[in-house]
Scaffold this motif. Sequence first.
Motif, mmCIF file in Angstrom:
data_model
loop_
_atom_site.group_PDB
_atom_site.id
_atom_site.type_symbol
_atom_site.label_atom_id
_atom_site.label_comp_id
_atom_site.label_asym_id
_atom_site.label_seq_id
_atom_site.Cartn_x
_atom_site.Cartn_y
_atom_site.Cartn_z
ATOM 1 N N ARG A 147 0.833 -1.204 0.000
ATOM 2 C CA ARG A 147 0.000 0.000 0.000
ATOM 3 C C ARG A 147 0.866 1.252 0.000
ATOM 4 O O ARG A 147 0.458 2.264 -0.531
ATOM 5 C CB ARG A 147 -0.901 0.008 1.230
ATOM 6 N N ILE A 148 2.023 1.176 0.658
ATOM 7 C CA ILE A 148 2.963 2.292 0.609
ATOM 8 C C ILE A 148 3.765 2.144 -0.675
ATOM 9 O O ILE A 148 4.322 1.088 -0.949
ATOM 10 C CB ILE A 148 3.902 2.293 1.823
ATOM 11 N N ALA A 149 3.801 3.190 -1.453
ATOM 12 C CA ALA A 149 4.431 3.105 -2.769
ATOM 13 C C ALA A 149 5.894 2.716 -2.660
ATOM 14 O O ALA A 149 6.662 3.385 -1.965
ATOM 15 C CB ALA A 149 4.298 4.452 -3.479
ATOM 16 N N PRO A 150 6.304 1.644 -3.319
ATOM 17 C CA PRO A 150 7.725 1.272 -3.330
ATOM 18 C C PRO A 150 8.553 2.410 -3.902
ATOM 19 O O PRO A 150 8.123 3.130 -4.807
ATOM 20 C CB PRO A 150 7.757 0.047 -4.257
ATOM 21 N N GLY A 151 9.745 2.581 -3.352
ATOM 22 C CA GLY A 151 10.627 3.626 -3.845
ATOM 23 C C GLY A 151 10.506 4.929 -3.091
ATOM 24 O O GLY A 151 11.273 5.859 -3.345
ATOM 25 N N THR A 152 9.539 5.013 -2.166
ATOM 26 C CA THR A 152 9.413 6.219 -1.349
ATOM 27 C C THR A 152 10.264 6.071 -0.082
ATOM 28 O O THR A 152 10.681 4.974 0.294
ATOM 29 C CB THR A 152 7.956 6.463 -0.938
ATOM 30 N N TRP A 153 10.478 7.198 0.590
ATOM 31 C CA TRP A 153 11.211 7.141 1.856
ATOM 32 C C TRP A 153 10.422 6.355 2.897
ATOM 33 O O TRP A 153 11.012 5.638 3.726
ATOM 34 C CB TRP A 153 11.502 8.559 2.360
ATOM 35 N N GLY A 154 9.090 6.454 2.857
ATOM 36 C CA GLY A 154 8.284 5.681 3.790
ATOM 37 C C GLY A 154 8.487 4.189 3.603
ATOM 38 O O GLY A 154 8.575 3.426 4.575
ATOM 39 N N TRP A 155 8.575 3.771 2.356
ATOM 40 C CA TRP A 155 8.824 2.354 2.035
ATOM 41 C C TRP A 155 10.191 1.922 2.543
ATOM 42 O O TRP A 155 10.327 0.865 3.173
ATOM 43 C CB TRP A 155 8.735 2.175 0.521
#
Length: 382
Positions: free
Chosen positions: A56-64
């Motif tokens: 659900r959290i976009a891969p490649g983001t800092w959150g990921w």
Amino acid sequence: MVYWQPPKKYRASGYKVGNTRLPGRADDGRDAERAARARELTLEMLNWARGDVEPRIAPGTWGWLIARYKADDVSPFRDLKPNSRDDYLFTLARWEAAIGAVLITDTNLVELKSWQRSMQQKGRSHSYIKRMFTMLRIVAGYGVALQAPGARAVKEIMGEMRIKGPKARKVSPTPEQIAAIVGKSDEAGDSAFSLGILLQWWLTLRAVDVRGQYLRMTPEEAATAKEEGGIIRGWFRWADGITWSMIDRDVTTLTKTPSKTEETAPDALEFDLVLVPDVRARLLSIPPEKRVGPVIVDRKGMPFNRYTWSDKFRAYRTEAGVPDDVWMMDTRAGAINHAKRAGASPILLQHAANHASLDTTNRYIREQNDSIAQVIRLRHEV
């Protein structure tokens, strides 16, 4: 009742676990147990976000990437001591809230500098900003290991950035100030605190290596700890302090491996207690039948936590008339500077402080002006 609540962004992304009741009630003394359960729920949520259930959290983001750093079995986060993990989680949570949705590939020098300026405009200290960017550099490094797009470029950019750190502390307690603080502690009948501070002072030990510390356990660690024994409070176990098993029967030698270097320098250090008669006399005054377990304990027979220890130092410091800018954490630096004034060579100072590098020891030297004056006097004698 106390509840764990998932952040809005996870609920918005489709996470279906809602508010979850935690054990017990507020103010019932079960805070540690509730914190451990909350951590389990958080890790479950992060595993879901990572993609173990449905991404659900976009891969490649800092959150990921932050979620991967916290949850992956191969992450260096797993190798940290529990107290360090807690500190990291606090900093990571702030980055996650601030830049979780930002793509790593969209992070360039302009973005990084804008984050730095934003912290400065909010009045954040140099220490805070340095800590935040150090954490981001660590996460970016893990991204490089995962071959995450953009992570290597970010790490290289950050390698060229200069984040101003806090000024080195210039204050360290004198022997007279330590004696005054110990005197007030003795007057209060706080013999354990007096002994602990003197052990820090004369053996150049960190506070954690004298009083010990309480480390958070996972449920698996808790089960093992109960089988092995030791001092356990809820989901925390006591470790790293001086125990009577480290002191010989005649109270002449203390043998201890400092916690910070126990993995890199596993050989224990030996301290000759005969050379510190006041410390030895205080140890000998403790009845033989009580010489079991931790040496430094409160009136209930339990080891101190770091907050109580620092609070006591501040209270006795005030009573002794010692300036407020002398901190408990300065005791070790004071011991090193005391030894320097006594004529100890740099290598002796390094060994006494148990530092792997002389550069580390030099960071504890806080009497540069005295050194300059001494050099001038020596030059006049030529």
